[in-house]
Write a protein that holds these residues in place. Sequence first.
Motif, PDB file in Angstrom:
ATOM      1  N   MET A 166      53.787  55.509  32.817  1.00  0.00           N
ATOM      2  CA  MET A 166      53.017  54.280  32.581  1.00  0.00           C
ATOM      3  C   MET A 166      51.522  54.616  32.571  1.00  0.00           C
ATOM      4  O   MET A 166      51.040  55.387  33.396  1.00  0.00           O
ATOM      5  N   SER A 167      50.814  54.019  31.619  1.00  0.00           N
ATOM      6  CA  SER A 167      49.390  54.283  31.488  1.00  0.00           C
ATOM      7  C   SER A 167      48.618  53.709  32.666  1.00  0.00           C
ATOM      8  O   SER A 167      49.104  52.843  33.400  1.00  0.00           O
ATOM      9  N   LEU A 168      47.388  54.212  32.820  1.00  0.00           N
ATOM     10  CA  LEU A 168      46.538  53.754  33.909  1.00  0.00           C
ATOM     11  C   LEU A 168      46.203  52.267  33.769  1.00  0.00           C
ATOM     12  O   LEU A 168      46.188  51.518  34.753  1.00  0.00           O
ATOM     13  N   VAL A 169      45.987  51.826  32.509  1.00  0.00           N
ATOM     14  CA  VAL A 169      45.662  50.414  32.280  1.00  0.00           C
ATOM     15  C   VAL A 169      46.839  49.524  32.638  1.00  0.00           C
ATOM     16  O   VAL A 169      46.699  48.472  33.290  1.00  0.00           O
ATOM     17  N   GLY A 170      48.044  49.962  32.230  1.00  0.00           N
ATOM     18  CA  GLY A 170      49.234  49.174  32.546  1.00  0.00           C
ATOM     19  C   GLY A 170      49.502  49.105  34.031  1.00  0.00           C
ATOM     20  O   GLY A 170      49.880  48.052  34.564  1.00  0.00           O
ATOM     21  N   ARG A 171      49.279  50.234  34.743  1.00  0.00           N
ATOM     22  CA  ARG A 171      49.487  50.236  36.189  1.00  0.00           C
ATOM     23  C   ARG A 171      48.464  49.335  36.887  1.00  0.00           C
ATOM     24  O   ARG A 171      48.798  48.595  37.811  1.00  0.00           O
ATOM     25  N   THR A 172      47.219  49.399  36.427  1.00  0.00           N
ATOM     26  CA  THR A 172      46.181  48.549  37.021  1.00  0.00           C
ATOM     27  C   THR A 172      46.492  47.076  36.807  1.00  0.00           C
ATOM     28  O   THR A 172      46.328  46.249  37.710  1.00  0.00           O
ATOM     29  N   ARG A 173      46.976  46.736  35.608  1.00  0.00           N
ATOM     30  CA  ARG A 173      47.318  45.336  35.321  1.00  0.00           C
ATOM     31  C   ARG A 173      48.482  44.874  36.173  1.00  0.00           C
ATOM     32  O   ARG A 173      48.474  43.754  36.683  1.00  0.00           O
ATOM     33  N   ARG A 174      49.484  45.726  36.371  1.00  0.00           N
ATOM     34  CA  ARG A 174      50.633  45.347  37.194  1.00  0.00           C
ATOM     35  C   ARG A 174      50.214  45.150  38.649  1.00  0.00           C
ATOM     36  O   ARG A 174      50.631  44.194  39.305  1.00  0.00           O
ATOM     37  N   GLU A 175      49.361  46.040  39.157  1.00  0.00           N
ATOM     38  CA  GLU A 175      48.884  45.889  40.531  1.00  0.00           C
ATOM     39  C   GLU A 175      48.071  44.611  40.698  1.00  0.00           C
ATOM     40  O   GLU A 175      48.177  43.925  41.716  1.00  0.00           O
ATOM     41  N   ALA A 176      47.251  44.287  39.683  1.00  0.00           N
ATOM     42  CA  ALA A 176      46.468  43.053  39.745  1.00  0.00           C
ATOM     43  C   ALA A 176      47.379  41.829  39.758  1.00  0.00           C
ATOM     44  O   ALA A 176      47.149  40.864  40.501  1.00  0.00           O
ATOM     45  N   LEU A 177      48.437  41.866  38.949  1.00  0.00           N
ATOM     46  CA  LEU A 177      49.381  40.748  38.935  1.00  0.00           C
ATOM     47  C   LEU A 177      50.096  40.613  40.269  1.00  0.00           C
ATOM     48  O   LEU A 177      50.327  39.501  40.756  1.00  0.00           O
ATOM     49  N   GLN A 178      50.451  41.734  40.881  1.00  0.00           N
ATOM     50  CA  GLN A 178      51.124  41.688  42.176  1.00  0.00           C
ATOM     51  C   GLN A 178      50.205  41.117  43.257  1.00  0.00           C
ATOM     52  O   GLN A 178      50.622  40.266  44.056  1.00  0.00           O
ATOM     53  N   VAL A 179      48.961  41.571  43.259  1.00  0.00           N
ATOM     54  CA  VAL A 179      48.016  41.074  44.262  1.00  0.00           C
ATOM     55  C   VAL A 179      47.755  39.587  44.061  1.00  0.00           C
ATOM     56  O   VAL A 179      47.786  38.791  45.013  1.00  0.00           O
ATOM     57  N   ASN A 180      47.497  39.181  42.813  1.00  0.00           N
ATOM     58  CA  ASN A 180      47.237  37.763  42.542  1.00  0.00           C
ATOM     59  C   ASN A 180      48.458  36.897  42.825  1.00  0.00           C
ATOM     60  O   ASN A 180      48.331  35.768  43.306  1.00  0.00           O
ATOM     61  N   GLY A 181      49.650  37.436  42.536  1.00  0.00           N
ATOM     62  CA  GLY A 181      50.868  36.690  42.837  1.00  0.00           C
ATOM     63  C   GLY A 181      51.048  36.489  44.331  1.00  0.00           C
ATOM     64  O   GLY A 181      51.414  35.399  44.785  1.00  0.00           O
ATOM     65  N   ALA A 182      50.770  37.551  45.111  1.00  0.00           N
ATOM     66  CA  ALA A 182      50.877  37.429  46.566  1.00  0.00           C
ATOM     67  C   ALA A 182      49.857  36.438  47.111  1.00  0.00           C
ATOM     68  O   ALA A 182      50.163  35.625  47.986  1.00  0.00           O
ATOM     69  N   LEU A 183      48.623  36.481  46.586  1.00  0.00           N
ATOM     70  CA  LEU A 183      47.604  35.531  47.021  1.00  0.00           C
ATOM     71  C   LEU A 183      47.988  34.100  46.660  1.00  0.00           C
ATOM     72  O   LEU A 183      47.740  33.168  47.431  1.00  0.00           O
ATOM     73  N   LEU A 184      48.602  33.923  45.497  1.00  0.00           N
ATOM     74  CA  LEU A 184      49.034  32.591  45.076  1.00  0.00           C
ATOM     75  C   LEU A 184      50.118  32.050  46.002  1.00  0.00           C
ATOM     76  O   LEU A 184      50.098  30.867  46.380  1.00  0.00           O
ATOM     77  N   VAL A 185      51.048  32.915  46.396  1.00  0.00           N
ATOM     78  CA  VAL A 185      52.112  32.491  47.317  1.00  0.00           C
ATOM     79  C   VAL A 185      51.525  32.116  48.673  1.00  0.00           C
ATOM     80  O   VAL A 185      51.885  31.086  49.269  1.00  0.00           O
ATOM     81  N   LEU A 186      50.608  32.922  49.186  1.00  0.00           N
ATOM     82  CA  LEU A 186      49.973  32.628  50.476  1.00  0.00           C
ATOM     83  C   LEU A 186      49.166  31.337  50.404  1.00  0.00           C
ATOM     84  O   LEU A 186      49.165  30.540  51.356  1.00  0.00           O
TER      85      LEU A 186
END
Length: 277
Positions: free
Chosen positions: A1-21
């Motif tokens: 997986m490219s660096l851009v794709g990994r960064t985007r996935r990590e951002a989605l995970q962090v934002n998703g966790a913040l949204l749940v909290l």
Amino acid sequence: MSLVGRTRREALQVNGALLVLAALSLAPLLWMLSVSLMARGEASHFPPPFLPARATLDSYRELFGSTGIGRNFGNSLLVSLAITVLSLLLNTMAGYAFAKLRFAGRERLFQLLLAALVVPAQVAMLPLFLLMKQLGLVNSFWGVIVPAMASVFGIFLVRQYARSIPDELIEAARIDGAGELRIFFQVVLPLLKPVLVTLATFTFMGAWNDFMWPLIVLTDQEHYTLPVALAALSREHIMDVELMMAGAVVTVLPVLVLFLALQRYYMQGLLLGSVKG
């Protein structure tokens, strides 16, 4: 997986966790608002509904029409505004003095004030009540206002921020012939604006939400602040969940609106104070 794709996935995970909290944090407040709009007895069903079958303002009409909560709302507003204004003036002057004025025993006195932070507030309530009684301030708004007019935390917060003001600016004003009061109000006070907003928000929210001290010093129901009045009301209407939730909304809403309105300045004052102090 490219660096851009990994960064985007990590951002989605962090934002998703913040949204749940955020959703978990807001859920009790949203349910409180929802129950306050329900018809009487609707919230007592099992399982309790999350949304009202038919929104109604009956609980609010009863709250302000027959319980006298409007008077208690005014009491809280009066006390909180008085404490905020007086606290800003006294804490700011004391904090500036500890930061910029030279006098004998300054550092030792400030250390003594900081030591008072470790003393639980409950320990001081009995001697403070006896002092208010000797002054004749029991069962009066001044009995709530006077002990809160200055705080160690407020003095500390202003001092840390005021230390960032250049000494050369103050010395230049003195050379120009300005007195200490003129320097404070015309030179120093405008520079303290961020920390003043932070301190005002802290102070107003603390005074508005304070329950224990007004409960101790106020004995007449006509002088009750909103949290004390709501606690007294809950004993009379313990089964009326909708009415109690309406009272809780009225209690929480002003400080919530205040915090959201001043959030940017509030955080700016905290961050600048921590960096510059």
